[in-house]
Scaffold this motif. Sequence first.
Motif, short mmCIF file in Angstrom:
data_model
loop_
_atom_site.label_atom_id
_atom_site.label_comp_id
_atom_site.label_asym_id
_atom_site.label_seq_id
_atom_site.Cartn_x
_atom_site.Cartn_y
_atom_site.Cartn_z
N LEU A 240 44.19 14.26 93.95
CA LEU A 240 42.75 14.83 94.17
C LEU A 240 41.99 13.56 94.27
O LEU A 240 41.02 13.44 95.12
N ALA A 241 42.22 12.43 93.21
CA ALA A 241 41.05 11.38 93.44
C ALA A 241 41.22 10.60 94.93
O ALA A 241 40.49 10.20 95.18
N LEU A 242 42.51 10.35 95.33
CA LEU A 242 42.75 9.97 96.52
C LEU A 242 42.14 10.58 97.75
O LEU A 242 41.39 9.88 98.60
N TYR A 243 42.36 11.97 97.55
CA TYR A 243 41.74 12.80 98.66
C TYR A 243 39.99 12.54 98.74
O TYR A 243 39.47 12.23 100.00
N LEU A 244 39.33 12.35 97.54
CA LEU A 244 37.86 12.07 97.21
C LEU A 244 37.64 10.86 97.79
O LEU A 244 36.13 10.32 98.09
N CYS A 245 38.43 9.91 98.10
CA CYS A 245 38.14 8.53 98.61
C CYS A 245 38.40 8.56 100.07
O CYS A 245 38.46 7.46 100.84
N GLY A 246 38.92 9.67 100.79
CA GLY A 246 39.29 9.62 102.05
C GLY A 246 38.57 9.98 103.03
O GLY A 246 37.25 10.65 102.81
N ASP A 247 39.03 10.18 104.28
CA ASP A 247 38.23 10.32 105.44
C ASP A 247 37.35 11.78 105.28
O ASP A 247 36.12 11.79 105.89
N PHE A 248 38.02 12.80 104.75
CA PHE A 248 37.54 14.18 104.93
C PHE A 248 36.78 14.38 103.73
O PHE A 248 35.98 15.73 103.67
N ALA A 249 36.29 13.58 102.69
CA ALA A 249 35.80 13.87 101.46
C ALA A 249 34.43 13.14 101.51
O ALA A 249 33.72 13.18 100.47
N GLY A 250 33.86 12.90 102.74
CA GLY A 250 32.88 11.81 102.88
C GLY A 250 31.49 12.72 102.28
O GLY A 250 30.43 12.01 102.08
N THR A 251 31.26 13.94 102.49
CA THR A 251 30.11 14.70 102.00
C THR A 251 30.44 15.67 100.70
O THR A 251 29.57 16.15 100.46
N ILE A 252 31.56 15.25 99.96
CA ILE A 252 31.58 15.98 98.57
C ILE A 252 31.07 14.94 97.85
O ILE A 252 31.56 13.77 97.63
N THR A 253 29.96 15.08 97.17
CA THR A 253 29.49 14.19 96.09
C THR A 253 28.57 14.89 95.13
O THR A 253 27.95 16.23 95.47
#
Length: 266
Positions: A240-253
């Motif tokens: 999950l941490a890796l996903y949050l740093c990836g391409d598709f999580a750019g607007t999850i904040t």
Amino acid sequence: MREFVVQQNQSHSVLITGSTSGIGLAIAHCFARAGHHVMLHGLADNETADALRAAFAGYPGNQGFSSADIASEAGCAQLVADTREAIGNPSILINNAGIQHTAAAHEFPSDKWHQILSINLSASFFLCRELLPAMRAARWGRIINVASVHGLVASENKSAYCAAKHGLVGLTKVLALENADHNITANAICPGWVETPLIQPQIEHIAREQQIDLETARAELVGAKQPMARATSPDAIGELALYLCGDFAGTITGAALPVDGGWSAQ
């Protein structure tokens, strides 16, 4: 947009506090497997540190280790200096280090209160303060605070832990707002029960007290709080941490993401 995507896909330098075991170590392995440069951290002796370096030596990125004591502001600064020397300036910060002590609030030792607040909350603030200027200058950064379900709900005898983790969720939201225009995201992961060695003594205690097998005792421990009576794998937190740093999580904040088997949904 093209520049943003290229930057996202490159290898980054990642600082992960409390990464000698449990959740932090699982996160470190996930990022190292993905090709990132990883800075390990924890209060470990030389033998343990050498073993950690050896375990990560086969990954494509660089790695380092620091035993800086982040209970103080000076220790946080030392960790940042050690990280920059070992793997360069980190563009991803994962605040995972944490400690626990349980007691009723009216009996809670003041030294334990200060220690828990220092490591579980203040260290995250000091590290963010140290690293945000470079992230803002680069117009890219990722901050992940490993909070807890106790950043969302309370449990008895955990006044300091709940105060720190609730504070960490609040800090995460402020960081997200302040840095949204610099392409920096800040999110909190809020695990419930996680399958780490820390829960094993509690499982064994229940098994002895009730004269039941370990698997039944595990389900009873976890199911007392979680509708889904199974613990989360540390690797799931890492992914999950890796996903949050990836391409598709750019607007999850600014999110506090529960991984708690439905605990906080009750």
